[in-house]
Design a protein around this motif. Structure first.
Motif, PDB file in Angstrom:
ATOM      1  N   ILE A  97      45.353 126.434  16.027  1.00 47.32           N
ATOM      2  CA  ILE A  97      45.065 127.639  16.801  1.00 47.32           C
ATOM      3  C   ILE A  97      45.848 128.786  16.180  1.00 47.32           C
ATOM      4  CG2 ILE A  97      45.125 128.716  19.072  1.00 47.32           C
ATOM      5  CD1 ILE A  97      44.987 125.963  20.298  1.00 47.32           C
ATOM      6  N   GLN A  98      45.139 129.793  15.699  1.00 52.90           N
ATOM      7  CA  GLN A  98      45.737 130.818  14.855  1.00 52.90           C
ATOM      8  C   GLN A  98      45.431 132.215  15.383  1.00 52.90           C
ATOM      9  OE1 GLN A  98      43.795 129.916  11.153  1.00 52.90           O
ATOM     10  NE2 GLN A  98      44.653 127.854  11.026  1.00 52.90           N
ATOM     11  N   PRO A  99      46.296 133.198  15.057  1.00 52.08           N
ATOM     12  CA  PRO A  99      46.021 134.585  15.449  1.00 52.08           C
ATOM     13  C   PRO A  99      44.975 135.221  14.547  1.00 52.08           C
ATOM     14  CG  PRO A  99      48.025 134.493  14.163  1.00 52.08           C
ATOM     15  CD  PRO A  99      47.577 133.062  14.347  1.00 52.08           C
ATOM     16  N   GLU A 100      44.393 136.297  15.010  1.00 51.33           N
ATOM     17  CA  GLU A 100      43.477 137.099  14.203  1.00 51.33           C
ATOM     18  C   GLU A 100      43.959 138.547  14.219  1.00 51.33           C
ATOM     19  OE1 GLU A 100      41.081 137.860  12.260  1.00 51.33           O
ATOM     20  OE2 GLU A 100      40.721 135.814  11.587  1.00 51.33           O
ATOM     21  N   ILE A 101      43.220 139.428  13.542  1.00 48.60           N
ATOM     22  CA  ILE A 101      43.659 140.810  13.408  1.00 48.60           C
ATOM     23  C   ILE A 101      43.748 141.518  14.760  1.00 48.60           C
ATOM     24  CG2 ILE A 101      41.317 141.635  12.942  1.00 48.60           C
ATOM     25  CD1 ILE A 101      42.630 143.695  11.014  1.00 48.60           C
ATOM     26  N   SER A 102      42.844 141.210  15.672  1.00 47.98           N
ATOM     27  CA  SER A 102      42.838 141.827  16.998  1.00 47.98           C
ATOM     28  C   SER A 102      43.609 140.954  17.982  1.00 47.98           C
ATOM     29  CB  SER A 102      41.396 142.005  17.495  1.00 47.98           C
ATOM     30  OG  SER A 102      41.370 142.304  18.877  1.00 47.98           O
ATOM     31  N   GLN A 103      44.343 141.599  18.867  1.00 50.04           N
ATOM     32  CA  GLN A 103      45.066 140.851  19.896  1.00 50.04           C
ATOM     33  C   GLN A 103      44.137 140.298  20.967  1.00 50.04           C
ATOM     34  OE1 GLN A 103      48.629 142.601  21.531  1.00 50.04           O
ATOM     35  NE2 GLN A 103      49.249 143.464  19.573  1.00 50.04           N
ATOM     36  N   ALA A 104      42.857 140.598  20.863  1.00 53.31           N
ATOM     37  CA  ALA A 104      41.873 140.036  21.790  1.00 53.31           C
ATOM     38  C   ALA A 104      41.059 138.929  21.132  1.00 53.31           C
ATOM     39  CB  ALA A 104      40.946 141.126  22.316  1.00 53.31           C
ATOM     40  N   GLN A 105      41.583 138.351  20.058  1.00 56.92           N
ATOM     41  CA  GLN A 105      40.881 137.288  19.344  1.00 56.92           C
ATOM     42  C   GLN A 105      41.784 136.094  19.101  1.00 56.92           C
ATOM     43  OE1 GLN A 105      39.344 139.653  15.915  1.00 56.92           O
ATOM     44  NE2 GLN A 105      37.488 138.454  16.215  1.00 56.92           N
ATOM     45  N   ILE A 106      41.161 134.927  19.078  1.00 59.68           N
ATOM     46  CA  ILE A 106      41.846 133.676  18.752  1.00 59.68           C
ATOM     47  C   ILE A 106      40.957 132.899  17.793  1.00 59.68           C
ATOM     48  CG2 ILE A 106      42.698 131.470  19.645  1.00 59.68           C
ATOM     49  CD1 ILE A 106      43.307 132.821  22.271  1.00 59.68           C
TER      50      ILE A 106
END
Length: 364
Positions: free
Chosen positions: A42-51
């Motif tokens: 489970i990783q972050p993406e560029i937007s804080q509203a994405q996973i």
């Protein structure tokens, strides 16, 4: 057997308003605490509203589908406990009043300084398929042979018709949004792996892109794994459709590998024809004609059946024929995710679309 792995990106939304919720780190941390989820899955993406989730390396489609279900359940459960829901759509249906904050990473901040409006609109979610390759040399051969089929895959995976509260007229608006970056779209044909590496070095030398992660080609060689990465797909409403597309992608790679070993030259197409084919695929999905790999305008169903015929021996060898073909037939009968979103939008409006997406995509 050729290995396969799937990455999916999800949008995080408020269940009451349907607006994007910039709390991905909280949800990601909660999901990562579950005993059956590894941290790197489970990783972050560029937007804080994405996973983003990433399956392990898998030998079979059944294994890949099981991991994808497990990860969707983990993220969806963590989101609900935090008061949010995940949305498996290539674009968010609602218009946002202010840009969603980006994830606090040096790389993302540099991208925001370079192209603030593009980053502000980078709330798009895709599905990436990694297929194992024996070498980067053979990986380049696979790139050259799969590229003509990318529009067909894009049409089948279309799941992003809505943007800022209205129907864009495109089945995959995500494809259009992603095509605005400096290095994007269908890559050129490469003479060999040395040519691929040389072109990448020249692109990096310009300073316009900072790293190979900004090679937003719709198919590329992975820099971190011994794989070819296919990136032209919208995230799917249902996990079985994601598995179907992964099976087709692996079969395309296996077919390309067989052709390369046997000395068969790759099918080629002029860059402008591939651009037209991709635009047509993004515009209509499977609801209109497509441009096939030979540059002919044909019914979408005929192009899809041509793809099945092309990869048939590879599907047989992997034992995937029955599962993949049955799901393809269902797709042709019931339509793409874009078709489903549009139908619900017409019947019930944006709120109904959000409800449908989070119900079907977030809790399979």
């Amino acid at each position: 057997m050729t290995t396969v792995g799937i990455e999916e990106e999800y949008l995080l939304v408020d269940p009451v308003t349907g607006r994007l919720a910039p709390h991905a780190e909280r949800v990601r941390a909660a999901a990562g605490l579950q005993p059956f989820v590894a941290g790197e899955e489970i990783q972050p993406e560029i937007s804080q509203a994405q996973i983003e989730v990433a399956t392990p390396v898998c030998a079979t489609l059944k294994e890949a589908g099981g991991h994808l279900l497990r990860l969707r359940h983990a993220v969806a459960g963590a989101a609900e406990k935090s008061g949010y829901r995940i949305m498996a759509s290539g674009t968010p249906p609602f218009r946002e009043d202010t840009p969603v904050p980006i994830t606090d990473q040096t790389r993302y901040k540099a991208m925001q300084r370079q192209a603030p409006q593009l980053v502000a609109e980078q709330t798009v979610s895709g599905m990436h398929v990694h297929v194992g390759v024996p070498s980067r040399r053979m990986g380049t051969e696979i790139l050259n042979r799969i590229r003509v089929w990318l529009p067909s895959l894009t049409a089948m995976a279309a799941n992003s018709p809505l943007w800022e509260g209205r129907d864009t007229g495109f089945a995959s608006w995500r494809t259009v949004v992603f095509g605005r970056w400096p290095v994007s779209g269908i890559p050129p044909r490469f003479a060999d792996v040395a040519d691929y590496e040389a072109r990448v070095r020249r692109l990096l030398s310009t300073g316009v892109i900072d790293d190979t992660g900004q090679l937003y080609w719709q198919i590329r060689l992975s820099e971190n794994y011994p794989t070819v990465e296919i990136r032209c797909l919208d995230v799917q409403l249902r996990t079985d459709d994601a598995v179907m597309l992964a099976g087709l992608t692996r079969a395309l790679a296996d077919t390309a590998l067989h052709e390369a070993i046997s000395g068969r030259p790759p099918a080629d197409a002029a860059p402008e024809m591939l651009q037209v084919a991709m635009w047509q695929a993004a515009r209509h999905g499977l609801s209109g004609d497509l441009i096939d790999p030979a540059g002919r305008r044909r019914r979408a169903g005929d192009v899809v059946y041509g793809l099945l015929d092309h990869v048939g021996p590879a599907l047989d060898a992997a034992g995937d024929t029955r599962e993949v073909t049955s799901l393809v037939h269902r797709l042709l009968q019931q339509g793409t995710g874009a078709d489903k979103q549009r139908q619900v939008f017409v019947e019930g409006g944006l709120g109904a679309v959000v409800e449908m997406i989070v119900e079907v995509g977030g809790t399979p």
